[in-house]
Design an enzyme around this catalytic site. Structure first.
Site, PDB file in Angstrom:
ATOM      1  N   ASP A 245       0.838  -1.197   0.000  1.00 36.99           N
ATOM      2  CA  ASP A 245       0.000   0.000   0.000  1.00 36.99           C
ATOM      3  C   ASP A 245       0.879   1.257   0.000  1.00 36.99           C
ATOM      4  O   ASP A 245       2.042   1.211   0.404  1.00 36.99           O
ATOM      5  CB  ASP A 245      -0.883   0.036   1.252  1.00 36.99           C
ATOM      6  N   LYS A 246       0.280   2.372  -0.364  1.00 33.85           N
ATOM      7  CA  LYS A 246       1.033   3.624  -0.419  1.00 33.85           C
ATOM      8  C   LYS A 246       1.678   3.942   0.943  1.00 33.85           C
ATOM      9  O   LYS A 246       2.801   4.420   1.017  1.00 33.85           O
ATOM     10  CB  LYS A 246       0.091   4.758  -0.855  1.00 33.85           C
TER      11      LYS A 246
END
Ligand code: URA
Length: 236
Positions: free
Chosen positions: A105-106
């Protein structure tokens, strides 16, 4: 093997950009079959032609493998209109055809394999591959034993099927380590959420036989060799 332009051959093998390769050729540093060649368009057949840079043989590698310690804030993609991507950390390297194997994920950090080997990526990501992935997490509170059991034992996170069994180790305070054998969307966060915990921080520390090295700071990467990759290949 199929032939290719000399500049592509050199760029693929050395990881240098095509612009840098042009300068190297102009400086007369490259020989093909013992003759100095400056023309970037010269056709090379890997495995047949002998290419030398500064009198050292340059052996063609079809695939390269890198291990990136992904920082938070960048996306696991090759292009993005708004954010930095994981490829932006490879400054000055020719990364044509490279991509991250799977996603973090970011806001997640840690080990990400970057390669141009589509077949290995496909096998690593296959739902039947079951390559173990280990994540270090910080939770919003200390995890209770009963919830460890719940998360480990095929927890339901709202998908068609419950998760495969996982391994959870409690660390000091609010920290824990979890090993999972599949790769669903936001899987770790959703597994803890299903047991009533919020993941505040997430870092992948291992995938199969690849481990995040303490010397590799966030945003740094290292090239990994064929031996490490063959260990991983054997697992899938
Ligand atoms: N699981 C998550 O929830 N996020 C990641 O980035 C990786 C695994």
């Amino acid at each position: 093997m199929e032939s290719m332009r000399l500049d592509k051959y050199l760029s693929n093998t050395t990881g240098e950009s095509r612009t840098k390769i042009k300068d190297i050729l102009k400086a007369g540093r490259v020989k093909v079959n013992s003759s100095t060649i400056k023309d970037a368009k010269t056709q090379i057949t890997p495995g047949e032609d002998l290419v030398e840079l500064d009198s050292m043989p340059v052996i063609y590698e079809k695939f390269r493998y890198y291990l990136l310690n992904k920082p938070a804030g960048c996306v696991s993609a090759t292009k993005d209109r708004l954010s930095d991507t994981v490829l932006d950390f490879f400054k000055g390297e020719n990364m044509d055809g490279f991509f991250p194997v799977g996603r973090l994920d970011k806001d997640s950090e840690g080990l990400l394999l970057i390669t141009n080997d589509g077949m290995l990526a496909h096998r690593l990501l296959s739902p039947t591959g079951h390559v173990p992935k280990v994540y270090f997490v910080e939770l919003d509170r200390e995890i209770e034993e009963k919830d460890i059991v719940k998360i480990e034992d095929k927890i339901d996170i709202g998908d068609d099927k419950p998760c495969l069994p996982a391994i959870v180790k409690k660390k000091e305070e609010n920290f824990a380590e979890i090993t999972i054998f599949e790769g669903r969307f936001h899987q770790v966060k959703r597994m803890f959420a299903a047991a009533g915990y919020e993941v505040k921080y997430l870092k992948r520390i291992a995938m199969g036989d690849l481990f995040l090295d303490d010397n590799l700071k966030t945003g740094e990467y290292k090239k990994i060799g064929e031996e490490e990759i063959s260990l991983l290949r054997k697992k899938v």
